[in-house]
Design an enzyme around this catalytic site. Sequence first.
Site, PDB file in Angstrom:
ATOM      1  N   LYS A 112      -7.306  -0.625   3.763  1.00  9.29           N
ATOM      2  CA  LYS A 112      -5.895  -0.463   3.744  1.00  9.29           C
ATOM      3  C   LYS A 112      -5.322  -1.264   2.860  1.00  9.29           C
ATOM      4  O   LYS A 112      -5.684  -1.963   2.288  1.00  9.29           O
ATOM      5  CB  LYS A 112      -5.480  -0.903   5.297  1.00  9.29           C
ATOM      6  N   THR A 161      -1.159  -0.303   8.007  1.00  3.38           N
ATOM      7  CA  THR A 161       0.102  -0.681   8.031  1.00  3.38           C
ATOM      8  C   THR A 161       1.434   0.028   7.413  1.00  3.38           C
ATOM      9  O   THR A 161       1.589   1.182   8.328  1.00  3.38           O
ATOM     10  CB  THR A 161       0.422  -2.158   7.510  1.00  3.38           C
ATOM     11  N   ASN A 218      10.717  -1.978   1.500  1.00  2.00           N
ATOM     12  CA  ASN A 218      10.596  -3.234   1.691  1.00  2.00           C
ATOM     13  C   ASN A 218      11.721  -4.479   1.856  1.00  2.00           C
ATOM     14  O   ASN A 218      11.660  -5.582   2.179  1.00  2.00           O
ATOM     15  CB  ASN A 218      10.076  -3.888   0.275  1.00  2.00           C
ATOM     16  N   THR A 255      -7.003  -7.587  -2.748  1.00  2.00           N
ATOM     17  CA  THR A 255      -5.672  -7.166  -2.894  1.00  2.00           C
ATOM     18  C   THR A 255      -5.384  -6.303  -1.440  1.00  2.00           C
ATOM     19  O   THR A 255      -4.495  -5.344  -1.682  1.00  2.00           O
ATOM     20  CB  THR A 255      -5.721  -6.205  -4.138  1.00  2.00           C
TER      21      THR A 255
END
Length: 385
Positions: free
Chosen positions: A170, A148, A380, A181
Amino acid sequence: MSVTAPAGFEAAGVAAGLKSTGKPDVAVVVNRGPRKVGAAVFTSNRAKANPIIWSQQAVADRVVEAVVLNSGGANCFTGAFGFQTTHQTAEKAAELLGVSAGDVLICSTGLIGVGDEVFRGKVLDGTAQAIAELSADGGQAAAEAIMTTDSVSKTAVVSRDGWTIGGMAKGAGMLAPGLATMLVVITTDAVIEPLDADAALRRATGRTFDRLDSDGCMSTNDQVTLLANGASGIAPDLDDFAAALTELSQELAVKLQGDAEGASHDITIEVQHAASEQDAVEVGRSVARNNLFKAAIFGNDPNWGRVLAAIGTTGARFDPYDVDVWMNGVRVCTEGGPDRPREEVDLTPRATHLVIDLKSGDDTATILTNDLTHDYVHENSAYAS
């Protein structure tokens, strides 16, 4: 070759149109060996994605034939429709592979809330396309398809005398223990009994992935899966197998740490002489999740006061005025007071080693984390747009 390094596994990764970039976004890993042993650990987040709900049920009998993974959409909080999408994906794979849908695990990663009819159609088409392209050389393509915000694919292989373990992972954000995680698929051609595979996986993840705490944010979609097919014909000593599995898991965990979103420092927090391993983990995690400490490291500031302030919030046994702290080999604090001048500490290298000596026992633990940077906040802040 990651997941296809052990004998008897095939994989593929294809572009199904889930990503706006046109990059690969659906992967399939299939066990072609004589045994179909499967084990998995999942996020402990109570908010679980549809693939997690499905896979927890499917792996209960410890038989797994295949894993289907997609990036470009988490299929989380998409209601009953989303769970039906997961079910249909397993059924599609099962039909094409000639296996039971209940023996197919599903993994998804991407933006929460994505999973409409368009998503469903692309995942189903991508599953069929990937199965048509399965090969013993498809491990790298599969590793690329699950990325991603990752900047690089993450694979590892550990070989022993006659048997092999391979893995792909990933993860670059929402890396906090839970477990798991991230998305990880691990394969082995060793002969391992189901209960032993489960025990070895939990032992390995508990010491590796569960001690990677990049940003303190636990995902809804995280899953680590182990597939064992016995194709080598060799049944290793269980301790040897667990050690090899832990070695591979640690290698993948370090690669995940090194690719964390926007990070400029990879921070290893080593807690020594704790009263218990649990205390050591709690202390290390308190520092890993302290934004003031992480911001200081970003600024190359050896602010050991933030370390003591962080560990003081824990319930671990220690005397705050009898703690030593080292940063990159320089003891900056001893017995709860200043030691060497801060100017002696060089925090410009990416690798940062923090040692905390609690002087309370014989146990130790190491937590992996990263600094808090402008780039992390920027990436983010715009993730959904």
